[in-house]
Scaffold this active site. Sequence first.
Site, PDB file in Angstrom:
ATOM      1  N   GLY A 178       0.612   3.433 -12.807  1.00 47.73           N
ATOM      2  CA  GLY A 178       0.573   2.471 -13.916  1.00 47.73           C
ATOM      3  C   GLY A 178      -0.772   1.764 -14.020  1.00 47.73           C
ATOM      4  O   GLY A 178      -1.604   1.830 -13.123  1.00 47.73           O
TER       5      GLY A 178
ATOM      6  N   ARG B 168      -0.658  -6.325 -16.541  1.00 47.24           N
ATOM      7  CA  ARG B 168      -0.326  -7.742 -16.447  1.00 47.24           C
ATOM      8  C   ARG B 168      -1.117  -8.444 -15.342  1.00 47.24           C
ATOM      9  O   ARG B 168      -1.101  -9.657 -15.246  1.00 47.24           O
ATOM     10  CB  ARG B 168       1.189  -7.907 -16.220  1.00 47.24           C
ATOM     11  CG  ARG B 168       2.021  -7.553 -17.440  1.00 47.24           C
ATOM     12  CD  ARG B 168       3.496  -7.350 -17.097  1.00 47.24           C
ATOM     13  NE  ARG B 168       3.757  -6.016 -16.540  1.00 47.24           N
ATOM     14  CZ  ARG B 168       4.959  -5.591 -16.141  1.00 47.24           C
ATOM     15  NH1 ARG B 168       6.005  -6.384 -16.229  1.00 47.24           N
ATOM     16  NH2 ARG B 168       5.103  -4.363 -15.663  1.00 47.24           N
TER      17      ARG B 168
ATOM     18  N   GLY C 145      14.816  -4.671 -14.591  1.00 51.33           N
ATOM     19  CA  GLY C 145      15.874  -3.954 -15.286  1.00 51.33           C
ATOM     20  C   GLY C 145      17.222  -4.490 -14.799  1.00 51.33           C
ATOM     21  O   GLY C 145      17.396  -4.721 -13.603  1.00 51.33           O
TER      22      GLY C 145
ATOM     23  N   ASN D 293       3.746  -8.029 -10.538  1.00 50.05           N
ATOM     24  CA  ASN D 293       3.223  -7.634 -11.834  1.00 50.05           C
ATOM     25  C   ASN D 293       2.073  -8.519 -12.298  1.00 50.05           C
ATOM     26  O   ASN D 293       1.270  -8.114 -13.111  1.00 50.05           O
ATOM     27  CB  ASN D 293       4.336  -7.649 -12.892  1.00 50.05           C
ATOM     28  CG  ASN D 293       5.413  -6.621 -12.578  1.00 50.05           C
ATOM     29  OD1 ASN D 293       5.127  -5.458 -12.318  1.00 50.05           O
ATOM     30  ND2 ASN D 293       6.654  -7.063 -12.563  1.00 50.05           N
TER      31      ASN D 293
ATOM     32  N   ASN E  73     -26.887 -13.083  33.133  1.00 51.93           N
ATOM     33  CA  ASN E  73     -26.943 -14.264  32.286  1.00 51.93           C
ATOM     34  C   ASN E  73     -27.985 -14.050  31.180  1.00 51.93           C
ATOM     35  O   ASN E  73     -29.140 -13.723  31.461  1.00 51.93           O
ATOM     36  CB  ASN E  73     -27.333 -15.479  33.132  1.00 51.93           C
ATOM     37  CG  ASN E  73     -27.221 -16.760  32.329  1.00 51.93           C
ATOM     38  OD1 ASN E  73     -26.160 -17.359  32.251  1.00 51.93           O
ATOM     39  ND2 ASN E  73     -28.309 -17.164  31.712  1.00 51.93           N
TER      40      ASN E  73
ATOM     41  N   ASN F 230     -33.350  -4.364  18.123  1.00 52.76           N
ATOM     42  CA  ASN F 230     -32.797  -3.010  18.212  1.00 52.76           C
ATOM     43  C   ASN F 230     -33.233  -2.111  17.069  1.00 52.76           C
ATOM     44  O   ASN F 230     -33.044  -0.908  17.122  1.00 52.76           O
ATOM     45  CB  ASN F 230     -31.259  -3.065  18.269  1.00 52.76           C
ATOM     46  CG  ASN F 230     -30.661  -3.716  17.036  1.00 52.76           C
ATOM     47  OD1 ASN F 230     -31.256  -4.602  16.437  1.00 52.76           O
ATOM     48  ND2 ASN F 230     -29.494  -3.257  16.643  1.00 52.76           N
TER      49      ASN F 230
ATOM     50  N   SER G  30     -34.574 -17.899  28.482  1.00 52.93           N
ATOM     51  CA  SER G  30     -34.371 -18.289  27.083  1.00 52.93           C
ATOM     52  C   SER G  30     -35.478 -17.753  26.184  1.00 52.93           C
ATOM     53  O   SER G  30     -36.619 -17.607  26.601  1.00 52.93           O
ATOM     54  CB  SER G  30     -34.355 -19.812  26.975  1.00 52.93           C
ATOM     55  OG  SER G  30     -33.231 -20.303  27.662  1.00 52.93           O
TER      56      SER G  30
ATOM     57  N   ALA H 110     -38.729 -17.118  30.596  1.00 51.62           N
ATOM     58  CA  ALA H 110     -38.417 -17.629  29.260  1.00 51.62           C
ATOM     59  C   ALA H 110     -39.566 -17.339  28.298  1.00 51.62           C
ATOM     60  O   ALA H 110     -40.730 -17.345  28.682  1.00 51.62           O
ATOM     61  CB  ALA H 110     -38.163 -19.124  29.326  1.00 51.62           C
TER      62      ALA H 110
HETATM   63  C1  UD1 Z   1      10.360  -1.250 -13.060  1.00 52.68           C
HETATM   64  C2  UD1 Z   1      11.744  -0.743 -13.476  1.00 52.68           C
HETATM   65  C3  UD1 Z   1      12.718  -1.909 -13.502  1.00 52.68           C
HETATM   66  C4  UD1 Z   1      12.756  -2.555 -12.125  1.00 52.68           C
HETATM   67  C5  UD1 Z   1      11.359  -2.955 -11.666  1.00 52.68           C
HETATM   68  C6  UD1 Z   1      11.403  -3.365 -10.209  1.00 52.68           C
HETATM   69  C7  UD1 Z   1      11.456   1.192 -14.970  1.00 52.68           C
HETATM   70  C8  UD1 Z   1      11.437   1.666 -16.372  1.00 52.68           C
HETATM   71  N1  UD1 Z   1      11.670  -0.106 -14.777  1.00 52.68           N
HETATM   72  O1  UD1 Z   1       9.913  -2.155 -14.037  1.00 52.68           O
HETATM   73  O2  UD1 Z   1      14.018  -1.463 -13.868  1.00 52.68           O
HETATM   74  O3  UD1 Z   1      13.616  -3.691 -12.176  1.00 52.68           O
HETATM   75  O4  UD1 Z   1      10.445  -1.855 -11.757  1.00 52.68           O
HETATM   76  O5  UD1 Z   1      10.179  -3.878  -9.769  1.00 52.68           O
HETATM   77  O6  UD1 Z   1      11.269   1.984 -14.072  1.00 52.68           O
HETATM   78  N2  UD1 Z   1       4.052   3.697 -13.034  1.00 52.68           N
HETATM   79  C9  UD1 Z   1       3.448   4.934 -13.083  1.00 52.68           C
HETATM   80  N3  UD1 Z   1       3.261   5.525 -14.312  1.00 52.68           N
HETATM   81  C10 UD1 Z   1       3.666   4.955 -15.471  1.00 52.68           C
HETATM   82  C11 UD1 Z   1       4.288   3.680 -15.406  1.00 52.68           C
HETATM   83  C12 UD1 Z   1       4.474   3.091 -14.174  1.00 52.68           C
HETATM   84  O7  UD1 Z   1       3.079   5.511 -12.064  1.00 52.68           O
HETATM   85  O8  UD1 Z   1       3.462   5.574 -16.530  1.00 52.68           O
HETATM   86  C13 UD1 Z   1       4.221   3.061 -11.711  1.00 52.68           C
HETATM   87  C14 UD1 Z   1       3.446   1.751 -11.600  1.00 52.68           C
HETATM   88  O9  UD1 Z   1       2.175   1.959 -11.020  1.00 52.68           O
HETATM   89  C15 UD1 Z   1       4.332   0.887 -10.686  1.00 52.68           C
HETATM   90  C16 UD1 Z   1       5.726   1.468 -10.909  1.00 52.68           C
HETATM   91  O10 UD1 Z   1       5.577   2.718 -11.545  1.00 52.68           O
HETATM   92  O11 UD1 Z   1       3.989   1.019  -9.337  1.00 52.68           O
HETATM   93  C17 UD1 Z   1       6.596   0.559 -11.755  1.00 52.68           C
HETATM   94  O12 UD1 Z   1       5.975   0.277 -12.989  1.00 52.68           O
HETATM   95  P1  UD1 Z   1       5.992  -1.168 -13.630  1.00 52.68           P
HETATM   96  O13 UD1 Z   1       5.304  -1.107 -14.925  1.00 52.68           O
HETATM   97  O14 UD1 Z   1       5.554  -2.171 -12.663  1.00 52.68           O
HETATM   98  O15 UD1 Z   1       7.566  -1.330 -13.907  1.00 52.68           O
HETATM   99  P2  UD1 Z   1       8.363  -2.672 -14.125  1.00 52.68           P
HETATM  100  O16 UD1 Z   1       8.170  -3.141 -15.524  1.00 52.68           O
HETATM  101  O17 UD1 Z   1       8.091  -3.619 -13.035  1.00 52.68           O
HETATM  102 CA    CA Z   2       6.676  -3.681 -11.323  1.00 49.44          CA
END
Ligand code: UD1
Ligand code: CA
Length: 447
Positions: free
Chosen positions: A10, A14, A130, A217, A366, A375, A394, A412
Amino acid sequence: MNKALILAGGLGKRMNSPKPKVLHEVLGKPLINWVIDAARSAGADEIGVVVGHSAQDIYPFLKDVKVFVQKEQLGTADAVKSALPFLDGRILILYADMPLIPAEILRKLFDSEADLVVLTASLSNPFGYGRVLRKNGKIEKIVEEADASDEIRSIKEVNSGVYVFNSKALLYALERIKNDNKKAEYYLTDSIEILANSDFKVETIETSDPDTVMGVNTQRELASLIRRAREMINFSLMDSGVTIEDPDTTFIGPDAKIEPGVTVKPFTFIYGKTEVSSGSTIGPYAVVLDCKIGSKSVVISSDCNGAIIGENCSIGPFSRLRPGTVIENNVKVGNYVEVKNSHLFNNVKAQHLTYLGDATIGENTNIGAGTITCNYDGVKKNQTFIGKNAFIGSNTALVAPVKVGDNAFVGAGSTITEDVPPNALALGRARQVNKEEWVKRRESDEK
Ligand code: UD1
Ligand code: CA
């Protein structure tokens, strides 16, 4: 075969940070490494990590894992799809932004026989997670915050983002997940509804410790998670018999090993793979990274990185120990002393204003105040060898490569450019000249 797939693809939007989210540190350790280590201690035979845009930055932190690249960030289900060749056996899927997940609960999920088992948690403030919807007690589906009605938003049970799938069920779900939601993303969480409506067995396990599934996040969430992680580690060390005088100003990383009987004083940071043996006192104001500290030693107001320190040593205040430093027993390294890549044998004293780099110092020697090992000749680093029972006066400059023999004395203020034989006195300084009555002569000249 038990496999773990960690999603780190991801954007971490945020966080508002140019640095990839999963490289932000909690107590000196990047988020991604907390999760990899948890998966490993849960007994995953193989670990895969899905990375995205910042792949190049994340690679150096990935050891002994398979890496998959998600080209476009289309959601968590899409991220899993980018690791298709990895998906067989039982697969633990977890997100890279939840560092406090304990290995024991992951083991419990691996042990489940369901086609899909989801780890849930009840949170007093479930915002952002979720929500878990149930029918007659059985999980029915997960609805994301963005897609939830007010009624669904009031549900406190949330998806932690940790699942174990049987790979057949996972592949079945991945083929059917669509992106018809507010964010137009492919949600891995939709697999719950898909599998629950088919012949697959879907179960949940609820954790009794919701803090351990905290996700990061935002920067604020990162700070509260660091606070929680710190508390967990400090409390457990205190319970084991470590004295932490002020847990609010003590930061100890998850991989530090601190024996019962150690005292940690305020404003202290103990990070990396540091080990501290019983009877030692660390702090106040110490920063210790990847060091090994023997018993009954004291480190005060100092910065120690990659050093091995023996028993009964005294380091600081205001010492700096750099990687490659080996300090044996009963050694004193004092104020404004820097040691790098050097071996100090038993009973060495270097108490004031000194630089020891690429040096070997024999036992009982010492090192006087203001001694410098020169060095670096501008091209390469050179070694200084000082024998045992030697006395370096010293303000001595030891121009390396150079050797000072056992029992030798250096006067020294000397600049030592040639080897000093054992038992010799070396003087490498200009002879003093006293001009008698000079002051009076100057005064009469001025008149
Ligand atoms: C997600 C869950 C949510 C859960 C929460 C817990 C989903 C849709 N939602 O939400 O139900 O309560 O985590 O913390 O799964 N990532 C990718 N590729 C992408 C999108 C995300 O690799 O395209 C990875 C991100 O790097 C991250 C993880 O997936 O490590 C979760 O993504 P994030 O956007 O943080 O999900 P949340 O909105 O927190
Ligand atoms: Ca998350």
